[in-house]
Design an enzyme around this catalytic site. Structure first.
Site, PDB file in Angstrom:
ATOM      1  N   LYS A   1      -1.029   6.087  38.865  1.00 13.54           N
ATOM      2  CA  LYS A   1      -0.275   4.983  39.097  1.00 13.54           C
ATOM      3  C   LYS A   1       0.211   4.733  40.791  1.00 13.54           C
ATOM      4  CE  LYS A   1       2.372   4.746  34.116  1.00 13.54           C
ATOM      5  NZ  LYS A   1       3.025   5.191  33.863  1.00 13.54           N
TER       6      LYS A   1
ATOM      7  N   HIS B   1      -1.434  29.642  48.427  1.00 11.72           N
ATOM      8  CA  HIS B   1      -1.974  30.481  47.258  1.00 11.72           C
ATOM      9  C   HIS B   1      -0.514  31.577  46.920  1.00 11.72           C
ATOM     10  CE1 HIS B   1      -2.127  30.033  42.353  1.00 11.72           C
ATOM     11  NE2 HIS B   1      -3.209  30.313  42.952  1.00 11.72           N
TER      12      HIS B   1
ATOM     13  N   ARG C   1      -5.408  30.126  34.521  1.00 19.33           N
ATOM     14  CA  ARG C   1      -4.621  31.210  35.206  1.00 19.33           C
ATOM     15  C   ARG C   1      -2.968  31.081  35.335  1.00 19.33           C
ATOM     16  NH1 ARG C   1      -8.642  33.499  34.478  1.00 19.33           N
ATOM     17  NH2 ARG C   1      -9.648  31.563  36.431  1.00 19.33           N
ATOM     18  N   THR C   2      -3.311  29.807  36.411  1.00 20.30           N
ATOM     19  CA  THR C   2      -2.038  30.532  36.653  1.00 20.30           C
ATOM     20  C   THR C   2      -1.155  29.284  36.157  1.00 20.30           C
ATOM     21  OG1 THR C   2      -3.188  29.657  40.061  1.00 20.30           O
ATOM     22  CG2 THR C   2      -0.745  29.254  39.361  1.00 20.30           C
TER      23      THR C   2
ATOM     24  N   ARG D   1       1.367  22.451  41.538  1.00 21.36           N
ATOM     25  CA  ARG D   1      -0.382  22.749  42.089  1.00 21.36           C
ATOM     26  C   ARG D   1      -0.848  21.696  42.909  1.00 21.36           C
ATOM     27  NH1 ARG D   1      -5.516  26.077  40.209  1.00 21.36           N
ATOM     28  NH2 ARG D   1      -4.528  27.822  41.522  1.00 21.36           N
TER      29      ARG D   1
END
Lengths: 139, 304
Positions: free
Chosen positions: B80, B129, B51-52, B101
């Site tokens: 890496k 959030h 969703r986000t 995120r």
């Protein structure tokens, strides 16, 4: 009764909570000094019952933020020619950097290279410090 | 240059402004279709999301802009060993704004300290959030027409639920909001939120384990999922995941105009049978997420 002699030029950290003297000794990096340092534990105190004292037989620059974070009730006595010249006021610092590490396993400080561990004072009354990144309480 | 790391980075008047722009976008989407022509949003998703990420991407496309990025850490240089600081520094040469995120708490703040372009926190572990909170606020405002004086029930995982923590922080700045905190004993709201937010601001709140008892007084019911990824111990997750399941029967005692929100995804905490109830607003909420993110992108890019 055991006696530890006075110092002529140096610093005396007094009113350390009993049992915490060695922790402060390490936190201040006093183990790296080459001068004489005495850590006295469980000394009699009228005010505290028992207390720890640290005597440093040299004039060095102490990080007062470390002492303020550790316990703002500690007294710092600067001794010159055998006389107690000044007692800098110890306050809990607003911000501390690389003095303690964040213990939250989910914090970005656990993986990001060379990121300073920074905490800010969020509750002066209860001496609560929080990590500026994840806001976890300092332990 | 502004970033959005924590919902409290925005004043209530800035939130009002974002809600007003989002409402205008909903009314007149064509007016905004070319506002971000030639601009690029980088979506740096070090942790999976549906969703986000998609709502950020849809938001930028609907503003006329373009999107680049990655949707899991394995397809980025972090696999890496590249630092967050280096990643955002480089991405700043290719994009105009970043939505990030990251599973580690505080990663977007580190990014904002190093980045030359605005950073939006799209979720950092169990921490913050803020764009979900903006979505929640837009939905509450559109459904109830106000924030002042609402009784807001928050149900489920209140311990690890970052959306709950941010929503409490945001709503605590309005007048006479009452919180009803519904959770099993193991998942109650953290002490520091009670002490440093609710008690410090003298905000009325009650804690209970019974959803049924408090249902009739709620204006908003915010359901949350017990999240598997926040538990170190699988057994604890299994024991607590079915603590609350909202069904049409449980809603019989609720107000006729209560609105039911959920940040989604849901697992089983809201029965599918509730979806047809006019009070169920969680899909509208997901849709609102796109509009408020459009408003936010415009604000941070300083597009008039």
């Amino acid at each position: 009764m055991m006696t530890v002699s006075s110092i002529e030029n140096g610093i005396v950290l007094d009113h350390i909570a009993a049992g915490r003297g060695m922790d402060l000794y390490k936190a201040l990096g006093l183990d790296e000094l080459s001068c004489l340092v005495a850590v006295i534990t469980n000394a009699y105190s009228k005010k505290m019952g028992r207390k720890d004292i640290i005597k440093i037989d040299a004039e060095i620059d102490l990080n007062l933020d470390i002492i303020g974070y550790f316990d703002p009730n500690i007294t710092v006595n600067i001794i010159k020619d055998g006389v107690n010249t000044k007692k800098p006021k110890i306050e809990p610092p607003e911000r501390i950097e690389n003095i303690i590490r964040c213990k939250n396993p989910r914090c970005i400080t656990t993986v990001e290279q060379e990121l300073p561990h920074v905490f800010k004072l969020t509750d002066r009354e209860n001496m609560v410090y929080r990590c500026i990144y994840c806001e976890s309480k300092a332990k | 240059m502004r970033n959005l790391i924590d919902i409290l980075d925005l004043t209530t008047s800035e939130i009002d402004e974002l809600i007003s722009v989002a409402n205008d976008i909903i009314e007149s989407p064509k007016k905004y279709a070319h506002k971000c022509d030639g601009k690029k949003l980088a979506t740096l998703f070090f942790e999976p999301s549906t969703r986000t990420r998609l709502s950020f991407e849809a938001a930028m496309y609907e503003l006329g802009g373009n999107v680049l990025g990655f949707s899991e850490a394995q397809s980025s240089s972090s696999a890496k060993g590249e630092s967050v600081a280096d990643t955002v520094k480089v991405v700043g040469y290719y994009a105009d704004i970043i939505a990030m995120r990251h599973p580690k708490e505080g990663a977007p703040m580190v990014a904002s300290m190093k980045s030359d372009i605005p950073i939006i926190n799209a979720g950092d572990g169990g921490h913050n959030h803020p764009t979900q909170t903006l979505t929640d606020l837009l939905t509450i405002y559109r459904e109830k027409g106000r924030f002042d004086g609402l009784t807001v029930g928050l149900c489920g995982d209140l311990k690890f639920g970052r959306t709950v923590h941010s929503l409490i922080g945001a709503l605590s700045r309005y007048n006479n909001v009452k919180f009803v905190l519904i959770s099993p004993n193991e998942l109650t709201i953290p002490e520091y939120i009670k002490k440093e937010v609710l008690e410090a601001k003298n905000i009325e709140f009650v804690e209970t384990a019974s959803l049924d008892e408090v249902m009739p007084e709620l204006d908003v019911l915010y359901m949350t999922r017990v999240q598997r990824e926040r538990f170190f111990n699988e057994q604890d997750y299994i024991r607590l995941k079915d603590s609350y399941i909202l069904t049409p029967e449980k809603l019989l005692s609720a107000k006729k105009d209560m609105c039911i929100l959920h940040p989604l995804p849901r697992v089983n905490e809201i029965s599918v049978a509730v979806d047809s109830d006019p009070r169920a607003k969680y899909f509208v909420q997901a849709q609102n997420g796109k509009y408020i993110r459009m408003a936010l992108i415009l604000k941070l890019l300083e597009v008039e």
